[in-house]
Structure formats: structure tokens, C-alpha cells
Design an enzyme around this catalytic site. Structure first.
Site, PDB file in Angstrom:
ATOM      1  CG  MET A 193     131.731 -31.193  40.187  1.00  0.00           C
ATOM      2  SD  MET A 193     130.173 -30.631  40.599  1.00  0.00           S
ATOM      3  CE  MET A 193     130.616 -29.300  41.857  1.00  0.00           C
ATOM      4  CB  CYS A 194     132.758 -36.014  39.218  1.00  0.00           C
ATOM      5  SG  CYS A 194     131.332 -35.545  39.899  1.00  0.00           S
TER       6      CYS A 194
END
Length: 267
Positions: free
Chosen positions: A1-2
Site C-alpha cells: 500500500m502506498c
């Protein structure tokens, strides 16, 4: 994520690095190529940059996806900088704390981003709470794992710990409490970059006389991009990049190889 990215070099428009490349951070918000967890980074974004003569960076952050913010296009076109840190966010808990949870986090001259997650948050790291002064806990910018990780890093920086060592010690401390944690951290003060690869992808591009970039994934297909092995600490300056196992705990982020490049642009 990210996904996140940091660059050091002479002044160039933000968009030259963040928007224009074929696989830019802007595009990675909906079509990342190497992201191991999650598929879309639409829960916020931010960019922090340094103006000449001012050691404290400016920030622009929003809670929604970067493609839905028409103001960002103007900002990226006209704002010029020689050092930046930017991120697009895929929240562990959707909607948690909105803009306040979007990287980069900031304090003084520092900008910070966390790509990853702490499974079992917050109970998994409750044992680390006594390590922080009460004032630091009460002033957390967001009630998220990333904000807590930043508080641990910042506490070390304020105690005089060098940037690379501050990241390495924080990663090892959290990993001991939460072994499944993913802790790709990114930190800059506008003169140095420190980063960890711990559970997700990380790459760097260092071109002598041109630029140094550290990113979750390459923003183009330039063969000079180099992947950073997992569980590695990276430290960089405008002179070059060094790598060491996170477990070494004792890198010197102020130093770079003698053969490293001089001041390098962000394009």
C-alpha cells in the site's frame, strides 16, 4: 500500500518528476506496477518541497485521489524545487483521519513517509508507547500506524540520532513487536535521503551530474534504475547512494561514495 518518492537536485518543476514520466507517481495512484499490497492509491496524497534559503519545507496534502484535484496540476507546473518528497496513499483503514494521515509528515526540516502497515494496529505495538514522551503521543497528527512510526523516528532524530540509524532502529524495534509489519520508510531534510526496504519494493536512480531519486518503483523504463534488496537501508546525498543491511544499525548518512555524483537535478 502506498507509493512514495524523494529526489535531490537543482530546481525543476514538481511535475517534471511527479506527473510527466510514463509511470510517474501520479499514474501510480491508479496503476502501480510493483505494488505488492493493494491496487489503487486513492486515499490521499501529498508533496513536500524545499525553497532555496529556507530549511523548512512546504507541504500540499489532500484526502482524496491526486487525479481528482485540479489544483495539483497548476501547483506541479509552476512550483520549482531542488528537493522533494511525495506520496500517494492506500489507507489501511479507509477514511482514517483524512488529510492529516496523508504523507509527507513534517517537523522542522524533516519530511517523512511510510509505505506499509502494522498488522494488528494499535495493539501490536502498544508495548512501544512508553518509549515516547507523553507530549509526542498527544500531538500525533493522525491516529494511524504511519503517524506513530513517524513519532518514533522523530524522537530519535531530536535526540541526535543520524537519519539512517533513526530509520533502522525504528524498523527493528517495530518488527520485534510486530513481526509481520511492512516498513518501507522514507526521510529527507532536503540534503540527504534515508530509506528502508522492508516488505515492499524500493528502487533508486543515481546519474552522475544529473540526479538522485529514491522511489517505491521506477517511474520509467530507464535501465539504470536499481532495485534495493529487502531488509536494506539506503542513504543518499547529491554525491551518491550507499546500501547496508538494516540490521547493521550503524550507517553514516552524511557520507557518500567518493565516486558519487555532484549536485543532481530532479528530472
Amino acid at each position: 500500500m502506498c507509493r512514495h518518492l524523494a529526489c535531490l537536485g537543482p530546481e525543476e518543476p514538481l511535475g517534471r518528476l511527479l506527473v510527466e514520466p510514463a509511470h510517474s507517481l501520479y499514474r501510480q495512484s491508479w496503476a502501480p506496477r510493483r505494488q505488492r499490497y493493494g491496487t489503487v492509491n486513492a486515499d490521499g496524497f501529498g508533496v513536500g518541497w524545499y525553497a532555496e534559503g529556507d530549511p523548512q519545507p512546504a507541504r500540499y496534502r489532500r484526502a482524496g485521489p491526486v487525479w481528482a484535484d485540479p489544483s495539483f496540476a497548476d501547483l506541479a507546473r509552476v512550483v520549482r524545487t531542488g528537493a522533494l518528497l511525495a506520496a500517494v496513499r492506500d489507507a489501511t483503514l479507509a477514511g482514517a483521519d483524512g488529510e492529516a494521515a496523508a504523507a509527507p509528515f513534517a517537523a522542522g526540516r524533516w519530511l517523512f513517509s511510510h509505505n506499509g502497515a502494522i498488522p494488528g494496529w494499535p495493539q501490536a505495538v502498544a508495548s512501544l508507547v512508553p518509549l515516547l514522551p507523553a507530549a509526542d503521543l498527544l500531538s500525533l497528527e493522525a491516529r494511524t500506524d504511519s503517524a506513530f512510526v513517524w513519532a518514533l523516528v522523530l524522537h530519535r532524530l531530536r535526540s541526535g540520532t543520524p537519519p539512517g540509524r533513526a530509520l533502522a532502529e525504528t524498523v527493528l524495534q517495530i518488527a520485534e513487536a510486530a513481526p509481520a509489519a511492512r516498513l518501507n520508510l522514507l526521510l529527507t531534510d532536503g540534503e540527504t535521503i534515508a530509506a528502508t526496504a522492508w516488505g515492499d519494493s524500493l528502487s533508486h536512480l543515481s546519474e552522475p551530474g544529473h540526479r538522485v531519486v529514491v522511489a517505491s518503483e521506477p517511474y520509467d523504463d530507464d535501465p539504470r534504475w536499481q532495485d534495493v534488496p529487502d531488509r536494506t537501508l539506503l542513504v543518499a546525498s547529491r554525491r551518491g547512494v550507499t546500501l547496508a543491511p538494516v540490521e547493521d544499525r550503524d550507517p553514516n548518512p552524511a557520507e557518500a561514495p567518493a565516486s558519487a555524483s555532484p549536485k543532481e537535478p530532479c528530472t
